[in-house]
Design a protein around this motif. Structure first.
Motif, short mmCIF file in Angstrom:
data_model
loop_
_atom_site.label_atom_id
_atom_site.label_comp_id
_atom_site.label_asym_id
_atom_site.label_seq_id
_atom_site.Cartn_x
_atom_site.Cartn_y
_atom_site.Cartn_z
N SER A 194 0.89 -1.24 0.22
CA SER A 194 -0.06 -0.04 -0.04
C SER A 194 0.81 1.24 -0.10
N LYS A 195 0.25 2.29 -0.08
CA LYS A 195 1.28 3.53 0.32
C LYS A 195 1.15 4.05 1.63
N MET A 196 1.16 3.18 2.37
CA MET A 196 1.32 3.30 4.05
C MET A 196 2.46 2.80 4.58
N ASN A 197 3.12 3.51 5.53
CA ASN A 197 4.06 2.94 6.40
C ASN A 197 3.54 2.80 7.85
N LYS A 198 4.69 2.44 8.46
CA LYS A 198 4.50 2.05 9.97
C LYS A 198 4.00 2.99 10.83
N GLU A 199 4.46 4.21 10.53
CA GLU A 199 4.07 5.25 11.33
C GLU A 199 2.53 5.68 11.20
N ASP A 200 2.11 5.52 9.82
CA ASP A 200 0.78 5.39 9.33
C ASP A 200 -0.17 4.46 10.01
N PHE A 201 0.32 3.01 10.32
CA PHE A 201 -0.32 2.22 10.81
C PHE A 201 -0.51 2.70 12.48
N ILE A 202 0.43 3.08 13.11
CA ILE A 202 0.34 3.42 14.26
C ILE A 202 -0.79 4.53 14.44
N GLN A 203 -0.89 5.44 13.73
CA GLN A 203 -1.90 6.57 13.57
C GLN A 203 -3.17 5.92 13.33
N LEU A 204 -3.27 4.90 12.55
CA LEU A 204 -4.41 4.34 12.15
C LEU A 204 -4.89 3.50 13.32
N GLN A 205 -4.26 2.94 14.09
CA GLN A 205 -4.58 2.36 15.29
C GLN A 205 -5.44 3.05 16.28
N GLN A 206 -5.25 4.41 16.45
CA GLN A 206 -5.81 5.14 17.25
C GLN A 206 -7.04 5.77 16.76
N TYR A 220 -5.21 -2.38 18.33
CA TYR A 220 -5.54 -1.26 19.30
C TYR A 220 -6.48 -1.68 20.58
N THR A 221 -7.61 -2.51 20.25
CA THR A 221 -8.41 -3.00 21.10
C THR A 221 -7.81 -3.86 22.09
N LEU A 222 -6.85 -4.77 21.53
CA LEU A 222 -6.14 -5.64 22.51
C LEU A 222 -5.03 -5.10 23.13
N GLY A 223 -4.61 -3.96 23.04
CA GLY A 223 -3.47 -3.02 23.71
C GLY A 223 -2.13 -3.36 23.14
N LEU A 224 -2.13 -4.00 21.59
CA LEU A 224 -0.88 -4.15 21.25
C LEU A 224 -0.38 -3.15 20.47
N GLU A 225 0.68 -2.49 21.00
CA GLU A 225 1.29 -1.50 20.41
C GLU A 225 2.37 -1.50 19.58
N LEU A 226 2.22 -1.74 18.14
CA LEU A 226 3.06 -2.20 17.27
C LEU A 226 4.15 -1.33 16.80
N PHE A 227 5.15 -1.58 16.31
CA PHE A 227 6.31 -0.87 15.61
C PHE A 227 6.51 0.23 16.30
N CYS A 228 6.72 0.25 17.86
CA CYS A 228 7.18 1.11 18.64
C CYS A 228 8.64 1.05 19.20
N GLY A 229 9.30 -0.07 18.53
CA GLY A 229 10.51 -0.16 18.97
C GLY A 229 10.60 -0.83 20.29
N ASP A 230 11.56 -1.82 20.75
CA ASP A 230 11.47 -2.46 21.86
C ASP A 230 10.16 -2.89 22.25
N ASN A 231 9.52 -3.30 21.41
CA ASN A 231 8.08 -3.86 21.37
C ASN A 231 7.25 -3.04 22.52
N GLY A 232 7.15 -1.74 22.38
CA GLY A 232 6.19 -1.02 23.11
C GLY A 232 6.74 -0.34 24.13
N ALA A 233 8.25 -0.46 24.68
CA ALA A 233 8.71 0.29 25.54
C ALA A 233 8.41 1.83 25.47
N VAL A 234 7.99 2.41 26.69
CA VAL A 234 7.53 3.65 26.63
C VAL A 234 8.16 4.56 27.77
N VAL A 235 9.01 5.71 27.70
CA VAL A 235 9.44 6.25 28.99
C VAL A 235 8.62 7.15 29.39
#
Length: 193
Positions: A85-97, A156-171
């Protein structure tokens, strides 16, 4: 005025290596300990939702490895669809929300499993079986868009934050970390007020 939650339920007990999780048994692990042993926040989340809440879940470090592998496989499968598609990982993260889903497309069975008594294991199984059957290069632009929206909303409903590096590690922000440190010191001093 809006309630935090409409429903609350208690899951079955969490076991560790086949035994009840207990601080006194020394088999209680923090997220930091899990990360030191090669796990990640998203792998832990995946492991916890991979079992049904009505059944005891047996936590093992082999299970964390398998969950990490599953999260990586999920990201790889989504990446293949994104490439076509014409989308990238950042587009998917935005689409999740932001995705509003009226038609679940090929992910209808996954959604039905989720709304059937919150059957997360069946939902995850249906997501993977659907991804295995999708031939990304043969999808039309409309089919790709529909599938990505449905998949983004499901993860998103399952709480799986994908493509976030370190699989979802948030500071956490500094203010939050400072408050957590103060709370920890108070707890150690048995200052519960």
């Amino acid at each position: 005025k809006i309630p935090f939650s409409q429903h609350w339920f208690h899951g079955a007990h969490l076991m560790v290596e086949g035994r009840k999780m207990s601080k006194s048994l020394g088999n209680l692990y923090t997220l930091e300990e899990i990360k030191k042993r090669g796990g990640s926040p998203m792998a832990l989340r995946y492991l916890l939702i991979s079992g049904h809440y009505r059944q005891p879940l047996n936590f093992t470090f082999n299970g964390i490895e398998a969950a990490l592998s599953a999260v990586n496989k999920l990201e790889k499968s989504i990446s293949e669809i994104l490439e076509n598609s014409k989308m990238n990982k950042e587009d998917f993260i935005q689409l999740q929300q932001t995705a509003k889903v009226g038609d679940w497309g090929q992910f209808e069975k996954a959604w039905e499993a989720l709304i059937n008594a919150l059957n997360t294991p069946a939902c995850l199984g249906n997501i993977f079986s659907t991804l295995n059957n999708i031939d990304a290069p043969k999808l039309t632009e409309n089919e790709t868009s529909l599938n990505l929206s449905a998949l983004a909303r499901l993860t998103y409903t399952l709480g799986l934050e994908l493509f976030c590096g370190d699989n979802g590690a948030v500071v956490a922000p500094d203010a939050v970390r400072k408050l957590a440190d103060e709370r920890w010191v108070a707890k150690q001093n048995k200052d519960f007020t």
